[in-house]
Structure formats: structure tokens, C-alpha cells
Design a protein around this motif. Sequence first.
Motif, PDB file in Angstrom:
ATOM      1  N   ASP A 168       7.052 -16.232   4.784  1.00  0.00           N
ATOM      2  CA  ASP A 168       7.714 -15.894   3.575  1.00  0.00           C
ATOM      3  C   ASP A 168       8.118 -14.324   3.783  1.00  0.00           C
ATOM      4  OD1 ASP A 168       8.401 -16.723   1.280  1.00  0.00           O
ATOM      5  OD2 ASP A 168       6.952 -15.671  -0.025  1.00  0.00           O
ATOM      6  N   ASN A 169       7.945 -13.782   4.990  1.00  0.00           N
ATOM      7  CA  ASN A 169       8.331 -12.241   5.180  1.00  0.00           C
ATOM      8  C   ASN A 169       9.489 -11.848   5.590  1.00  0.00           C
ATOM      9  OD1 ASN A 169       7.946  -9.601   6.147  1.00  0.00           O
ATOM     10  ND2 ASN A 169       6.107  -9.959   7.093  1.00  0.00           N
ATOM     11  N   LYS A 170      10.362 -11.218   4.816  1.00  0.00           N
ATOM     12  CA  LYS A 170      11.856 -11.229   4.821  1.00  0.00           C
ATOM     13  C   LYS A 170      12.016 -10.120   5.998  1.00  0.00           C
ATOM     14  CE  LYS A 170      12.182  -7.469   1.455  1.00  0.00           C
ATOM     15  NZ  LYS A 170      12.701  -6.496   2.050  1.00  0.00           N
ATOM     16  N   GLY A 171      10.969  -9.449   6.506  1.00  0.00           N
ATOM     17  CA  GLY A 171      10.935  -8.560   7.748  1.00  0.00           C
ATOM     18  C   GLY A 171      11.304  -9.228   9.156  1.00  0.00           C
ATOM     19  N   PHE A 172      10.982 -10.629   9.063  1.00  0.00           N
ATOM     20  CA  PHE A 172      11.027 -11.379  10.321  1.00  0.00           C
ATOM     21  C   PHE A 172      12.087 -12.187  10.222  1.00  0.00           C
ATOM     22  CE2 PHE A 172       6.661  -9.719  10.746  1.00  0.00           C
ATOM     23  CZ  PHE A 172       6.516 -10.260  11.901  1.00  0.00           C
ATOM     24  N   SER A 173      13.152 -12.198  11.241  1.00  0.00           N
ATOM     25  CA  SER A 173      14.145 -13.059  11.350  1.00  0.00           C
ATOM     26  C   SER A 173      13.979 -14.562  11.803  1.00  0.00           C
ATOM     27  CB  SER A 173      15.072 -12.319  12.348  1.00  0.00           C
ATOM     28  OG  SER A 173      14.575 -12.381  13.787  1.00  0.00           O
ATOM     29  N   MET A 187      -1.440  -9.458  -4.146  1.00  0.00           N
ATOM     30  CA  MET A 187      -1.750  -8.134  -4.165  1.00  0.00           C
ATOM     31  C   MET A 187      -0.407  -7.237  -3.901  1.00  0.00           C
ATOM     32  SD  MET A 187      -4.080  -5.531  -1.996  1.00  0.00           S
ATOM     33  CE  MET A 187      -2.778  -5.431  -0.510  1.00  0.00           C
ATOM     34  N   GLU A 188       0.129  -6.372  -4.601  1.00  0.00           N
ATOM     35  CA  GLU A 188       1.354  -5.683  -4.390  1.00  0.00           C
ATOM     36  C   GLU A 188       1.070  -4.296  -4.231  1.00  0.00           C
ATOM     37  OE1 GLU A 188       4.808  -6.679  -6.904  1.00  0.00           O
ATOM     38  OE2 GLU A 188       3.668  -8.563  -7.807  1.00  0.00           O
ATOM     39  N   ALA A 189       1.640  -3.640  -3.341  1.00  0.00           N
ATOM     40  CA  ALA A 189       1.529  -2.387  -3.044  1.00  0.00           C
ATOM     41  C   ALA A 189       2.324  -1.464  -3.656  1.00  0.00           C
ATOM     42  CB  ALA A 189       1.759  -1.911  -1.414  1.00  0.00           C
ATOM     43  N   ASN A 190       2.088  -0.089  -3.974  1.00  0.00           N
ATOM     44  CA  ASN A 190       2.914   0.669  -4.537  1.00  0.00           C
ATOM     45  C   ASN A 190       3.279   0.245  -6.140  1.00  0.00           C
ATOM     46  OD1 ASN A 190       3.157   2.422  -2.292  1.00  0.00           O
ATOM     47  ND2 ASN A 190       5.294   1.940  -2.117  1.00  0.00           N
ATOM     48  N   ARG A 191       2.088   0.133  -6.757  1.00  0.00           N
ATOM     49  CA  ARG A 191       2.183  -0.239  -8.160  1.00  0.00           C
ATOM     50  C   ARG A 191       0.924   0.286  -8.801  1.00  0.00           C
ATOM     51  NH1 ARG A 191       2.853  -6.173 -11.112  1.00  0.00           N
ATOM     52  NH2 ARG A 191       2.854  -5.518 -13.215  1.00  0.00           N
ATOM     53  N   LYS A 192       1.436   1.268  -9.368  1.00  0.00           N
ATOM     54  CA  LYS A 192       0.169   2.090 -10.051  1.00  0.00           C
ATOM     55  C   LYS A 192      -0.193   1.488 -11.304  1.00  0.00           C
ATOM     56  CE  LYS A 192      -0.887   6.745 -11.829  1.00  0.00           C
ATOM     57  NZ  LYS A 192      -0.293   8.018 -12.094  1.00  0.00           N
ATOM     58  N   MET A 193      -1.815   1.185 -11.111  1.00  0.00           N
ATOM     59  CA  MET A 193      -2.382   0.610 -12.097  1.00  0.00           C
ATOM     60  C   MET A 193      -3.949   1.142 -12.241  1.00  0.00           C
ATOM     61  SD  MET A 193      -0.493  -1.946 -13.278  1.00  0.00           S
ATOM     62  CE  MET A 193      -1.743  -3.151 -14.333  1.00  0.00           C
ATOM     63  N   ASN A 231       7.500  -2.148   1.181  1.00  0.00           N
ATOM     64  CA  ASN A 231       8.783  -2.934   1.575  1.00  0.00           C
ATOM     65  C   ASN A 231       9.075  -4.243   1.048  1.00  0.00           C
ATOM     66  OD1 ASN A 231       9.175  -0.452   3.147  1.00  0.00           O
ATOM     67  ND2 ASN A 231       8.483  -1.551   5.001  1.00  0.00           N
ATOM     68  N   ARG A 232       8.301  -4.595  -0.047  1.00  0.00           N
ATOM     69  CA  ARG A 232       8.525  -5.883  -0.477  1.00  0.00           C
ATOM     70  C   ARG A 232       8.443  -7.120   0.462  1.00  0.00           C
ATOM     71  NH1 ARG A 232      12.959  -6.207  -2.701  1.00  0.00           N
ATOM     72  NH2 ARG A 232      13.844  -4.476  -1.995  1.00  0.00           N
ATOM     73  N   GLU A 233       7.587  -6.817   1.538  1.00  0.00           N
ATOM     74  CA  GLU A 233       7.559  -7.972   2.469  1.00  0.00           C
ATOM     75  C   GLU A 233       6.274  -8.643   2.290  1.00  0.00           C
ATOM     76  OE1 GLU A 233      10.207  -5.567   6.167  1.00  0.00           O
ATOM     77  OE2 GLU A 233       7.686  -5.383   5.687  1.00  0.00           O
ATOM     78  N   TRP A 234       6.166 -10.151   2.179  1.00  0.00           N
ATOM     79  CA  TRP A 234       4.865 -10.519   2.097  1.00  0.00           C
ATOM     80  C   TRP A 234       4.265 -10.912   3.462  1.00  0.00           C
ATOM     81  CZ3 TRP A 234       2.635 -11.576  -2.465  1.00  0.00           C
ATOM     82  CH2 TRP A 234       3.518 -11.628  -3.439  1.00  0.00           C
TER      83      TRP A 234
END
Length: 680
Positions: free
Chosen positions: A252-257, A34-40, A96-99
Motif C-alpha cells: 500500500d506504499n505509493k512510493g514503490f512502483s 499513525m499519521e506523521a505531521n499531524r499536530k495533536m 509524504n503520505r506513504e503507508w
Amino acid sequence: NVAENKLAHQESSITCYTCHTSWVTSCFGCHLSMEANRKMPNRHNEGGDSRNFTSYNYQVIRDDIFMLGKDGTVTGHRVAPVRSSSAVLVSSRNQNREWIYHQQQTVSAEGFSGQSFNTHVPHTVRGKETQTCSDCHVSKDKDNNAWLAQVMLQGTNFVNFMGRYVFVAAEHSLEAVAVTEHTEPQAVYGSNLHKLAYKENFDKFVGGGRELHEYYENKGRPEALQVQVRGEYAYVAAGKGGLRVYDIAQIDNKGFSERIVTAPVSPFGQKFNVDTKYAAAVAAPSTLAVDPARWRTVRNEDGSLKQVPPDEAVAINKEAEKLGKPSPAVNEEEPIHPLYTYLYIADREEGLILVNAATLLDGDPRNNFLDRALTYNPGGVLTGSGNITIAGNFAYITTEKELVIVDLSIPLQPKITAQVPFNSPKAVAVQFLYAFVVDADGLKVLDIKELQQKGSVQTVGASVPLKHAKDIYLARTYAYVANGEDGLAIIDVEKPEGPKLDQTFNADGTLNDAHSVKVAMTNASLFAYVADGKNGLKILQLTDPETMPEYAGFSPRPQPKLIATFKTKGDALAVSKGLDRDRASDESGNQIAVFGRRGARPFRFDEMMRMLRTNDGTGEFFQVSDEPKKKSAESEKAKESSFFGGLFEFFVSLGIFGVSLGFIGFKIKARRNAANKQPF
């Protein structure tokens, strides 16, 4: 007009299409991302648009699999074909394209794995292209052990899923190595699919020497000897550090260091370690997320519903089973065996240690305080434990001199069932009626078919000599052995009592310190992941649709080639096993995956035995042939009488032919005389 009790398979207990089916499809691994901010537009004709788009990406669809179970309540609990129908893995990416979670398995409402199965009408009914006797019973050649493991829903380790990350115990750290592309189709770096679907990336990867670079780590305390991933956690045997559990939910979350953490909160909120003297190995009873601690909804005799704890649900179910009644659970699932509550640690000094890990699967972060539930080492029998494998109700534990088999039917009251001497055994793998052990001499085989009913095992005389065997992994009819400096040994175990070395692979001498091996499938290809000690992680492609026409068969002969490498910081000692995607039941008949039809389920142990033994499952083991064993005297006599009868018919035919010729001559002469007006 034959009476039903005269038939080999009675229609009241088995569906006709169980045997009269040509082939069955199974789907292992549907990726829902699932991807947010993708209008379908909404997909179910409800109108409007959605800001969240979920793509459906199937992976492994195969028709080489035949599985059986009990059909649902509505259709009378008859034996019927079973298919994997919804083996879903889910992912979600925010705006934010974070998984925020990536390729996670699901859990059913009452605690079963969401790798779903269901009884199924295959729509491939045939009169002649049917299943045969050896498709469901032990063959006289004893060459269908792997096939029957699949039939009984115990899995074959062939279609297991490894995912984007491979977790490696690298001596002093836990390392997660990215081995596939992120987008669909998910392709392993360096594979043929990678070349076809991501040509530019493939060329760049090959040009860089086929070396993997993306990884994440957490340094072990003080060691990382073995690892098993399940769901959002990695269980690590850390030697003097005991059991260490790592939270990998954000891998796989690029928001976590820091993507691999010992705990996401302070020690006051969680305790993810259990101190032991020297944890050499850890085993989860399944890689599937099974939660036996959930309460069950059951129906009272007056029709009202109530919630009961797991222990009470098990007792209620057993009573109903004795009376021949369906399970009182509303969804009629089997009870989850309590052995799935625990992690099992083989400690070199303390023996077997049980740790309650069900709290990690219940979705409640407030009870994640791990502690040992039991320490078991009667008379020091388990001192020197080095490895552990859980199969059904039994733990197979290697010590310095023997293999010890422990009965876990009542997990907190274990008992030793068998002790089998070996020459420094290293690892064990179990498949249906046999256990395969590697020790200092090589590969050896145990016959375990009497283990659960009589508590006995027998050593099979045949063996395969290997000099440096350290680990073993079974995938259908092949055993993959990490053979130290000799690389990877691939052994044909189609006939378990006569194993044969098929080939040895060392990648031109570069694979020369093999400690551990795991096999898994991505899309249509099979891969081996080898912990190659000082050389790090090695990835081998074993099958390839482009070069192997037989790749889709039940057990194609592997053709290994090295496609990718990763240099770990320390010696690569172990690789985590992938997700069991074709396993709905264990070797003792305990259900572990959800079924999609109410009342449908795998075979219980006694039902499996009735397919293998005489006298309603308690007598001798029998073997079958797809051809008659010998010609009976009656058939010979019938054949003889048929010969003479045919000879008689031949001469009769000649006589009739002669009479016919005479009659024709008579008619011709009569006509000639009539034409000449002469009397006949």
C-alpha cells in the motif's frame, strides 16, 4: 452444605461466573493508524503536543461469543471465560503520505501472535440467565460442534479479517485487489456500509458496473495455483516453479512502483523460493504470525534468569507440567509447538515437503534463505497430492484416490495416521470433532474425535451430493463450497452428521466457474470472496445489519448478493484466507496467541478431553441435555403423592372452612341473644 466433591463443578477448579454469566463481549480487530505531521495534543496528560497522531478504529465488537480457558496464576488457574481483548492491526503513514506499513499484525516478545486474549470477569453475572450444559459439552443432538470450537478457542472462521487487499492466485500471476475504502470506517466497495458512509463513491462505483479497478500483480514463475498471506509475505504454490514467497510489505506504499516483489534485495541477500517438481498447494499452520524460533526467558530454582533456545524451553516446560508446577518461563506462556516453524507443500510428484519459514518472522533479514527441511512420501502414498490443510498436529492431504492424514507431532519425523478412500478428493476443512471433505460426489463428513488419542477416524454416512465441488470453507454452522459451474453451494452443518444443502447461489448465472471461496468479516457484515475461474474475483455480501435483524447472532443464515467483481488476467484459481481473529489455540491444544494475564492460557488437549469424555478424559465420549432425559420413578411417585396430598389438603381446607363458618354463626347468635337479654 453440599461437599465440594459432590458438585458437578468444583469451586477449586472453576470460577462461579463461568456458568453464571449471561453474555461476554469480544473485540476482534482494533485498527491503530499513525499519521506523521499531524499536530495533536498528547493523550495521557503529560502535556505538550505530538507530531504523530494515532487514531483508534474498532471494527468487530460482538456479544455472541463464549470462550473458556485457564485463569492466571494469581487466581489459581481455574476455568474462566475468555475474551478477545486487543486484536490490534497497525498502520503508519509518513510525512509524504506513504503507508510504510499497512494493517499488519503484531507479535509478542516471545513469539506469540499479538491477536491478544485474556481471561475475563464479564460483569454480566446472573442467577437464571446462565450458560447451560450444552454450552460446554457435546449435546445429545450433536448440534453444537461449531459452538464448542469457539468455546475451546479454536476459532470458527467467521470473524476472520481480509483487509484492504484480497490476494488471488490467477493462474500465471499473483494479484492483489483493493476491495475496500482506504479511510475509516473501512467499507467494502459496493456494500451497504459503502452506500451509507461513502454515498458519492458508492454511486460512482455502482454506475461503473460494480467493477474493481485498483490492483497490483507479480507474474508467477511459471504458475500461481494457490496462495496464503501471512504478515508481510505471500506464500504461493507455483506448480513447476515450486514454492515462491513474495514480499508484500509495501503493498500500500505509493512510493514503490513494484509493490509485490520476489525479494527486496539480490539473491545474495535472500532466497525466497524452493524448487520442487510440481507444488500443487501450500499451507501455513496458521494465518497468525507465530514465531517459534525465539528464545525464552526462564527462571532457575535459585531465582536467577536465563535465556534458553526454543527446544530447551519446550523440554523444561514439559518437565514442569509432569510435576504439576507452573511453567518456568517468566511470563508463564505455553511453549510454541515446533510444527509452526514450517510451511507445508503438497507436491504432486514428491509428496509432502517441509520448508523452514520461521526465519521470515524473526525480524532479521540476514537469514532469509529458504530451503527444504524434509521430503516425505513413504511408498509413494502421497504421490498425486493436490491439496493440504493443517489442523492441530495433523496434515490432511488429498491425493487422487484418498485422504491421507499425517501426524506432525514431531515435524521432522512425520508418520501416516490414517488413509481414507474418496472419489477424487479436492479439499478438506476441519472443525472441532469433524473433518469435511469435498470430492467428485459432493460433501462428505469424517468423525475425527479419536484421531489424536487412538489414531482412528470414521466416515459419517450422511453426505450432500454436488456435481462440481472444488473447495470448501467453514464459517460456524455453514460450509461454503465452490461448486464450479453451479456457483456457490451453502450447506448447513450445524449437525455435522446430518448436513443439509441450504441454498445455491450463482448471481443469476454469472458466477459459473467457482474454484475457491473464503469468508471474512469487515465491520458488522460478512462477505464471501470467490475465485470464479474465467470470470475473475467475485465479492458477495452475506449478512447486512440494515436488512437482517439477526445479523449479530452466532450463525445467521446467509443472504448472498453480488456486490463487486474484478476480472483477473488469468483464471482465478484461489483466494488467500483472512487473518484468524478468534483463534488462540489449535485442535491439539497448542497455544498460538498471547494471553494478557500471567499464567492464563487455552486448554491443553487433555483438559479439552476431560470436558468431553468420562474417566478423566480417557473414557467414552458423553453427551449432555439441557433438560432431564427421563422422569425417574421417584419423581413420578413424588408427583403421585403430591396429587393425593393436595386432595387431602383440599378436603381439610373445606373442613376448616366449615368450622370457621360455624364459629362465625355461633358468635352472631351469641351477640343477638345478649342484645335481647336472653340466655344463650
